[in-house]
Motif scaffolding. Structure first.
Motif, PDB file in Angstrom:
ATOM      1  N   SER A 318      30.185 -45.834  26.661  1.00  0.00           N
ATOM      2  CA  SER A 318      30.781 -44.779  25.949  1.00  0.00           C
ATOM      3  C   SER A 318      31.528 -45.294  24.874  1.00  0.00           C
ATOM      4  O   SER A 318      31.714 -44.345  23.635  1.00  0.00           O
ATOM      5  N   PHE A 321      27.955 -45.011  22.113  1.00  0.00           N
ATOM      6  CA  PHE A 321      27.213 -43.922  22.177  1.00  0.00           C
ATOM      7  C   PHE A 321      27.808 -42.697  21.770  1.00  0.00           C
ATOM      8  O   PHE A 321      28.740 -41.943  22.162  1.00  0.00           O
ATOM      9  N   LYS A 322      27.122 -41.999  20.516  1.00  0.00           N
ATOM     10  CA  LYS A 322      27.880 -40.801  19.921  1.00  0.00           C
ATOM     11  C   LYS A 322      27.208 -39.435  20.609  1.00  0.00           C
ATOM     12  O   LYS A 322      27.729 -38.996  21.444  1.00  0.00           O
ATOM     13  N   THR A 323      25.826 -39.274  20.149  1.00  0.00           N
ATOM     14  CA  THR A 323      25.314 -38.189  20.460  1.00  0.00           C
ATOM     15  C   THR A 323      23.746 -38.413  20.256  1.00  0.00           C
ATOM     16  O   THR A 323      23.359 -39.099  19.758  1.00  0.00           O
ATOM     17  N   TYR A 325      20.086 -36.268  20.516  1.00  0.00           N
ATOM     18  CA  TYR A 325      19.268 -34.972  20.712  1.00  0.00           C
ATOM     19  C   TYR A 325      18.015 -35.056  21.314  1.00  0.00           C
ATOM     20  O   TYR A 325      17.240 -36.049  20.919  1.00  0.00           O
TER      21      TYR A 325
ATOM     22  N   SER B 329      30.351 -38.481  24.998  1.00  0.00           N
ATOM     23  CA  SER B 329      31.662 -38.648  24.723  1.00  0.00           C
ATOM     24  C   SER B 329      32.355 -37.425  24.627  1.00  0.00           C
ATOM     25  O   SER B 329      31.573 -36.373  24.507  1.00  0.00           O
ATOM     26  N   LYS B 331      34.238 -36.131  22.645  1.00  0.00           N
ATOM     27  CA  LYS B 331      34.044 -35.688  21.038  1.00  0.00           C
ATOM     28  C   LYS B 331      32.796 -35.160  20.949  1.00  0.00           C
ATOM     29  O   LYS B 331      32.994 -34.187  20.045  1.00  0.00           O
ATOM     30  N   SER B 332      31.730 -35.397  21.384  1.00  0.00           N
ATOM     31  CA  SER B 332      30.207 -34.846  21.119  1.00  0.00           C
ATOM     32  C   SER B 332      30.548 -33.515  21.865  1.00  0.00           C
ATOM     33  O   SER B 332      29.765 -32.599  21.456  1.00  0.00           O
ATOM     34  N   LEU B 336      29.575 -30.734  19.433  1.00  0.00           N
ATOM     35  CA  LEU B 336      28.255 -29.818  19.571  1.00  0.00           C
ATOM     36  C   LEU B 336      28.244 -28.835  20.441  1.00  0.00           C
ATOM     37  O   LEU B 336      27.450 -27.918  20.180  1.00  0.00           O
TER      38      LEU B 336
END
Lengths: 445, 445
Positions: A318, A321-323, A325, B329, B331-332, B336
């Protein structure tokens, strides 16, 4: 009983130490009708075989037999006649069908008795879970006379070690989450204690080099090997090289292993991602990101989330890792990542250009330092002469510098996708390492 | 030679048909040092065992032995003394180490001869790939006298069938992508021809009901079974029930199976997602989406892309899969999906409320009809008394109607994540079916 037995073991060990150089043999018997029916794959046997090889035991036979007294008796007698150590897994449950312990005790001419500490452990196990004990559970606290009882903190069936005329019979529960910790914590130290000197092994894990190339690169070492030995284990997208030495003590064994590990590291250079047994490729990538304070994002088409899933299987991910898709359709590539329709039409979704745009888009919209884009033809349909099934493009963007790799994989849809993920992890490592070796300090941000 | 042997088979079949009711036994021998070393998991044995069970053969033993003539001879002789059919896989390669065929021929007292059609097939195989044939490859065209030679379109080692005193020895190459098609296309019809009448089986696949509950629900059927038989196979998040009948011909066998399949469908209702062997749970979900012209999107936290990856493993998914988000996260989740910070603070990321918001966000931003949100504690860290490891919330949104499921899974990080994905697939099915049974026609959009 226990002390008496332990004494016997020590005697045995002393005798064995005197007969230096003898390699003990092990036979692995898996008990369970569900394996005979093909209901489950026998991963226990593979696990035990690999661990036994690592501690220097030779395995010549493995067997599977059902929960049947007559057949298990026959198999066990045959194994005892030809192996020093017999590992039995499964059939230690509480039901009438479970008869591994009863059968093994009978073969070795032992009575069963109620083992009070095991009874207490079982009661404790149920109490902690707030569930009722059924009467048949006490069957699991019955153990053969003169055996060593091994705790099972993850279940109710204790492990059993019996010794008989220089032979060692080890009984373990079938569920892997009980068997594995028991084997690591109790059985391996026991088996090590039986052998002259000790066995020490270290694994050099290599990624980004094909299996046959790795084998060619170490062929001379393997040809000349005696102590230590070198064995190669091919995995999807990586190869593990295990260096194993036998010596009087750990210090001496480590001394034997060290120059070989150094030699392998020299030969494979940056392709060595770890020399630690427990570190996976995804863990090595996450560690590299953490060490450099980098965040990561993924954009996946044909792999559809498998890369993110592997990264996220690392505990503590965590922080980096951001995002992720998953842009399986062209429309989602446009909508989520701002990839131009004209580009998709010009190059096609499976192209180095689009892989690059995916990685760029993830950096822009997902706000990560390191981003990966994967696009390919996983099949079975969708292939063409120009872009056949198995063609995959992977782009890795490290702070604006982008590498693109073209891959050609074989196998079915799942195999192609798994190979793509392993290649992406290798490319991430390479790209991050290259970035830091090229960019002078201070120029980075 | 071939014709003579085929004639023998027909004689044998006739004799066997007369002795109706006899169940043939099979023994599965896997040859390969790489299995003994634990280098690879023995998936071939599991595959062969399941297939043999499905065609009504009884398997009492499986063995693994290395590429060693003496030991393989011993194992094969033992197997021939107790089983009607012996399946051998592996050790048919071109090297000196590969000696399964040579050993089996010797045990049965047969000489090898050059089989011209196999030689031509090998030459053809290499020509098509544009690679040079090495001299040792011709070894693979040598076959035992009086055997049936089985084509291998996926490799260079042909399969071999030998018959000896009412016993049948079947040799197959080790690589699964050669063994599986060969077993399906040639060995199963051969084995079926040996048995009195035919075996027919159908699988009823159930999701969303626990293993022990399934077993309790069919306990009476299993207790009373004779022909057909019912066997349960537990998989992650689903249970397969196989109904197998033996009869003089297929029509009669199907007639025996049919009422049991109907009974099981009645007992498990909507939980039966298919009665077709090749349909997986993810395929059933995709088919349901296709049939209702629905698109799908995913938002995953703890599963990190595994749900999307499973859906995308279904060929043809591009018509329904819109977008997958991996929002590991907080934040995401906010960026998103537009989930409010106050909500995340109030309920915590692992909560039914946030699962619901994730599913809603995916519908809004990913523009899909059916969306799924998964959030949970996969461990090993991050658990608390209130929200322990294994707690997972799954929300499924079908055109604005949202179902949320709370799950408690056990096992390690990977196990918890896999269980979450299976539960999500079950919930998707249930939610779509419920939507169409509740919403009157025309009201949907």
């Amino acid at each position: 009983m226990r002390l008496h037995t332990a004494n016997d073991v020590r005697m045995k060990v002393r005798r064995l130490r005197e007969g230096h150089g003898y390699i003990m043999t092990v036979e692995i018997i898996s008990v369970g009708t569900e394996i005979l029916l093909g209901n489950i794959v026998n991963t226990n046997a593979a696990y035990l075989a690999e661990k036994c090889a690592a501690i220097g035991l030779s395995c010549y036979y493995q067997e599977v037999v059902g929960d049947n007294e007559e057949r298990l008796t026959g198999i066990l007698q045959t194994a005892l006649a030809r192996a020093d150590v017999v590992l039995l897994s499964g059939g230690l449950g509480p039901t009438q069908d479970d008869l591994t312990k009863e059968t093994a005790a009978k073969v070795l001419g032992r009575e069963l008795y109620l083992h009070e500490p095991s009874k207490a452990a079982i009661a404790d196990f149920f109490r902690k879970r707030g569930t009722e004990i059924t009467e048949n559970n006490w069957k699991q606290a019955m153990v053969p006379e003169g055996c060593i009882v091994v705790d099972n903190p993850n279940g109710t069936a204790p492990g059993i070690i019996m010794e008989d005329k220089g032979r060692h019979v080890l009984l373990m529960p079938g569920p892997p989450d009980e068997l594995i910790p028991m084997f690591e914590n109790a059985m391996i130290p026991y088996l090590n204690s039986l052998q002259p000197g000790i066995i020490y092994s270290q694994t050099v894990k290599v990624c980004g080099v094909g299996e046959s190339k790795v084998e060619a690169m170490v062929e001379d070492l393997i040809r000349e090997q005696s102590n230590p030995t070198i064995a190669t284990y091919a995995k999807t997208g990586e190869v593990h090289l295990r260096v194993t030495a036998r010596a009087a003590d750990e210090k001496e064994a480590k001394k034997l292993v060290k120059p070989y590990v150094k030699e392998l590291k020299g030969r494979f250079g940056n392709h060595v991602y770890t020399t630690q047994e427990e570190v996976t490729l995804e863990k090595a990538v996450i560690d590299l990101l953490l060490a450099n304070h980098l965040t990561v994002g993924t954009v996946e088409s044909c792999t559809g989330g498998l890369l993110a899933a592997r990264l996220i299987n690392v505990p503590g991910v965590s922080e980096v890792f951001k995002t992720g898709y998953i842009t399986y359709s062209n429309k989602s590539k446009r909508k989520l990542l701002g990839i131009k329709k004209t580009m998709l039409e010009k190059y096609g979704a499976v192209s180095p250009q689009i892989a690059k745009e995916m990685a760029k888009g993830a950096a822009l919209f997902g706000k990560a330092d390191v981003t990966v884009g994967i696009t390919g033809v996983a099949g079975p349909d969708g292939g063409s002469e120009e872009k056949p099934v198995g063609l995959v493009y992977i782009a890795c963007n490290v702070c604006g510098r982008i590498n693109v790799k073209e891959c050609h994989f074989s196998g079915n849809r799942m195999k192609i996708r798994e190979s793509s993920v392993s290649s992406a992890l290798s490319l991430m490592r390479e790209s991050i390492l290259a970035y830091y070796s090229e960019v002078t300090f201070g120029k980075k941000s």
